[in-house]
Structures are given as C-alpha cells and as structure tokens.
Design a protein around this motif. Structure first.
Motif, PDB file in Angstrom:
ATOM      1  N   CYS A  22       0.833  -1.206   0.000  1.00  0.00           N
ATOM      2  CA  CYS A  22       0.000   0.000   0.000  1.00  0.00           C
ATOM      3  C   CYS A  22       0.866   1.253   0.000  1.00  0.00           C
ATOM      4  O   CYS A  22       0.539   2.230  -0.678  1.00  0.00           O
ATOM      5  N   TYR A  25       2.078   1.635  -3.481  1.00  0.00           N
ATOM      6  CA  TYR A  25       1.000   2.137  -4.333  1.00  0.00           C
ATOM      7  C   TYR A  25       0.811   3.640  -4.127  1.00  0.00           C
ATOM      8  O   TYR A  25       0.737   4.405  -5.093  1.00  0.00           O
ATOM      9  N   TYR A  48      -4.970   4.319   3.133  1.00  0.00           N
ATOM     10  CA  TYR A  48      -4.117   3.133   3.166  1.00  0.00           C
ATOM     11  C   TYR A  48      -3.149   3.078   4.341  1.00  0.00           C
ATOM     12  O   TYR A  48      -2.342   2.153   4.438  1.00  0.00           O
ATOM     13  N   GLN A  58      -4.725  -6.069  -2.183  1.00  0.00           N
ATOM     14  CA  GLN A  58      -5.456  -5.227  -3.135  1.00  0.00           C
ATOM     15  C   GLN A  58      -4.561  -4.101  -3.645  1.00  0.00           C
ATOM     16  O   GLN A  58      -4.588  -3.778  -4.828  1.00  0.00           O
ATOM     17  N   CYS A  59      -3.768  -3.525  -2.769  1.00  0.00           N
ATOM     18  CA  CYS A  59      -2.849  -2.455  -3.184  1.00  0.00           C
ATOM     19  C   CYS A  59      -1.853  -2.973  -4.211  1.00  0.00           C
ATOM     20  O   CYS A  59      -1.547  -2.276  -5.190  1.00  0.00           O
ATOM     21  N   GLU A  62      -3.643  -3.258  -7.480  1.00  0.00           N
ATOM     22  CA  GLU A  62      -3.918  -1.932  -8.040  1.00  0.00           C
ATOM     23  C   GLU A  62      -2.647  -1.292  -8.587  1.00  0.00           C
ATOM     24  O   GLU A  62      -2.668  -0.659  -9.647  1.00  0.00           O
ATOM     25  N   ASP A  65      -1.779  -3.070 -11.846  1.00  0.00           N
ATOM     26  CA  ASP A  65      -2.705  -2.635 -12.894  1.00  0.00           C
ATOM     27  C   ASP A  65      -2.386  -1.221 -13.365  1.00  0.00           C
ATOM     28  O   ASP A  65      -2.411  -0.928 -14.565  1.00  0.00           O
ATOM     29  N   GLN A  66      -2.087  -0.323 -12.428  1.00  0.00           N
ATOM     30  CA  GLN A  66      -1.789   1.069 -12.797  1.00  0.00           C
ATOM     31  C   GLN A  66      -0.497   1.141 -13.596  1.00  0.00           C
ATOM     32  O   GLN A  66      -0.408   1.872 -14.584  1.00  0.00           O
TER      33      GLN A  66
END
Length: 79
Positions: A22, A25, A48, A58-59, A62, A65-66
């Motif tokens: 997190c 991220y 976060y 999840q972080c 993400e 994906d980013q």
C-alpha cells in the motif's frame, strides 16, 4: 491467471521482506499521478495507512494494474 500468480508470489516475497504494497502504491500514485485532476494524494495516504493483509494484497494488484496501464499509455514513471 499468470499475472495473478506472479503478483501472489511477489506478495509472499514482499511480506517476508517487510514490504508494504500500500505504501508502494501510494508513493507511485503520488509521484506519478499527483498532478492528475481529481487525484488527492493526502486522501490515499489516509485510506491506506496501517492497511491489513487483505488490503495490502489489493494495493499490490492496483499498483500492478496502474503500472500496466501507464506502460500501455506510454506514460513511463519510475520511483
């Protein structure tokens, strides 16, 4: 499916090394997208902070994906 396995494997390595997905991220988003309209770096930091293990996973997803999206868009950003 392969991407998911890689991410899960990296999460295991990160947990063993004390990594905080997190924080990674938030750092990436603040450094690479901090100028984006509607983006609130302070809010991400609050959301976060002290994230539990499920949120850390999840972080990581993400962030991956980013980074993939930025690469596809030709927007290179390195921390």
């Amino acid at each position: 499916m392969t991407k998911l396995l890689v991410v899960v494997g990296l999460l295991g390595l990160g947990a063993a090394c004390g990594a905080e997905p997190c924080q990674d991220y938030v750092d990436y988003m603040c450094d690479c997208h901090g100028e984006d309209t509607g983006f609130d770096c302070g809010e991400l930091q609050r959301v976060y902070a002290d994230a539990d293990a499920s949120v850390q996973q999840q972080c990581q997803l993400e962030l991956s994906d980013q980074q993939d999206q930025d690469e596809a868009d030709g927007a290179a950003c390195a921390l």
